[in-house]
Design an enzyme around this catalytic site. Structure first.
Site, PDB file in Angstrom:
ATOM      1  N   ARG A 237       0.852  -1.212   0.067  1.00  7.49           N
ATOM      2  CA  ARG A 237      -0.050  -0.205   0.253  1.00  7.49           C
ATOM      3  C   ARG A 237       0.719   1.305  -0.039  1.00  7.49           C
ATOM      4  NH1 ARG A 237      -3.448  -2.625  -1.745  1.00  7.49           N
ATOM      5  NH2 ARG A 237      -5.483  -3.183  -0.757  1.00  7.49           N
ATOM      6  N   GLU A 266      -3.902   7.543  -5.412  1.00 10.57           N
ATOM      7  CA  GLU A 266      -4.068   6.778  -6.560  1.00 10.57           C
ATOM      8  C   GLU A 266      -5.414   7.211  -7.136  1.00 10.57           C
ATOM      9  OE1 GLU A 266      -3.747   2.544  -5.959  1.00 10.57           O
ATOM     10  OE2 GLU A 266      -1.920   2.589  -4.988  1.00 10.57           O
ATOM     11  N   HIS A 285      -1.039   0.098  -9.993  1.00  7.61           N
ATOM     12  CA  HIS A 285      -1.690  -0.723  -9.059  1.00  7.61           C
ATOM     13  C   HIS A 285      -2.276  -2.072  -9.814  1.00  7.61           C
ATOM     14  CE1 HIS A 285      -3.647  -0.803  -4.906  1.00  7.61           C
ATOM     15  NE2 HIS A 285      -3.160  -2.134  -5.317  1.00  7.61           N
TER      16      HIS A 285
HETATM   17  C1  GLV Z   1      -4.871  -5.106  -4.081  1.00  5.43           C
HETATM   18  O1  GLV Z   1      -4.266  -4.226  -3.885  1.00  5.43           O
HETATM   19  C2  GLV Z   1      -5.586  -5.790  -3.034  1.00  5.43           C
HETATM   20  O2  GLV Z   1      -5.618  -5.556  -1.822  1.00  5.43           O
HETATM   21  O3  GLV Z   1      -6.274  -6.857  -3.393  1.00  5.43           O
END
Ligand code: GLV
Ligand code: GLV
Length: 324
Positions: A237, A266, A285
């Site tokens: 994260r 983001e 991401h």
């Molecule tokens: C993606 O970042 C997730 O948490 O699955």
């Protein structure tokens, strides 16, 4: 009568059909206050909630007095106010296993792309700059046999250790809250404190969830401990890292490069210095974003909601204690 659920994410047709077999489904685009007031009675009726990424906090839960379970199409759940869910005895389900290998592949992609400068030199080829034999200004650095440090040894960390150890003959260091005997036995991973890991790793790979303890855990002091040749990888994260400190470390040469799949904000703002630094690979991401894995996550989240609303919380449940 079937229980009502709110769905705030698009699902493949077959999974939507599975959900509709069990529940009366109201599909919405998001969980914004506008959407909630537009569908007030559906939210008021809903016993289940299925989607991903949007904030689920007390203000929303107040509009959903019948809610018994939420199911997120993700492993991370930092967008949920878990205390508020616990208080109201609402279950939170997530998808911790199905995405493990795919996220580990993404991390290896970042390791390789940053070290070999793959995107940077590919861009130069496209611009027509490959006009003779290539010199050192096209060279990267080796990945194989370098030391890879993993901060956060969960499932994904373990799958990364496997790739590093078997695929690339890399010594693996790790730091986590607990020792991980499987990582040590299978992949020869060595547990060490954070400072040792930072100082000894050629690749510092972070795969941590966002919590009060991990927020800004990697900052100026941590970048200073890393080698100047170190490559920093984050696929957990964004806010685990102090992004301003990261930018400064990249600009000053404190570290060599960074491969990032996650950011403090983001989508990454288009004026972020990270977008103009040549030694940064920034991905949008995509950790789990393959067709196969996103399908499997959605299927898992649907099954999780069916299980949760039937009181089955043996797996994939963040707060099973509220069921008892
Ligand atoms: C993606 O970042 C997730 O948490 O699955
Ligand atoms: C969570 O981050 C995991 O590694 O499963």
């Amino acid at each position: 009568m079937k229980p009502s659920v709110i769905l705030y994410k698009a699902l493949p047709d077959d999974l939507l059909a599975r959900l509709e077999h069990h529940f009366t489904v109201t599909q919405v685009n998001d969980l914004s206050p506008e959407t909630v007031s537009q569908h007030e009675s559906a939210f008021a009726r809903a016993e289940g909630l299925l989607g991903s990424s949007e904030k689920v906090d007390s203000a929303l839960l107040e509009k959903m007095p019948k809610l018994r379970a939420t199911s997120t199409v993700s492993v991370g759940y930092d967008n949920f106010d878990v205390d508020a869910l616990n208080e109201r005895r609402i279950l939170l389900m997530h998808t911790p296993t199905v995405l493990t290998e795919t996220v580990a592949d993404t991390m290896m992609t970042l390791v390789l792309a940053t070290a070999r400068r793959a995107l940077d030199v590919a861009e130069r080829v496209k611009k027509g700059e490959w006009t003779g034999s290539i010199g050192p200004d096209w060279f990267g650095i080796d990945v194989h046999h370098k030391t890879l440090g993993i901060i956060g040894m969960g499932r994904i960390g373990l799958a990364l250790a496997q790739r590093a150890h078997f695929g690339f003959s890399m010594p693996v260091l790790y730091n986590a809250r607990r020792h991980h005997p499987e990582a040590e036995e299978r992949f020869n991973a060595r547990y060490c404190d954070i400072d040792t890991l930072l100082a000894e790793s050629d690749f510092v790979c972070v795969v941590l969830p966002l919590t009060d303890e991990t927020r800004h855990m990697i900052g100026k002091a941590q970048f200073e401990r890393m080698k100047n040749s170190a490559i920093f990888i984050n696929a957990g994260r964004g806010p685990v890292v102090d992004e301003q400190a990261l930018i400064a470390a990249l600009q000053s040469g404190e570290i060599y490069a960074a491969g990032l799949d996650v950011f403090e904000q983001e989508p990454l703002p288009t004026d972020s210095p990270l977008l103009t630094l040549p030694n940064v690979v920034a991905l949008p991401h995509i950790g789990s974003a393959t067709h196969e894995t996103r399908y499997n996550m959605a299927a898992c989240a649907v099954d999780n909601l069916i299980d949760a609303l039937n009181g089955k919380v043996e797996k994939n449940c963040v707060n099973p204690q509220v069921a008892s």
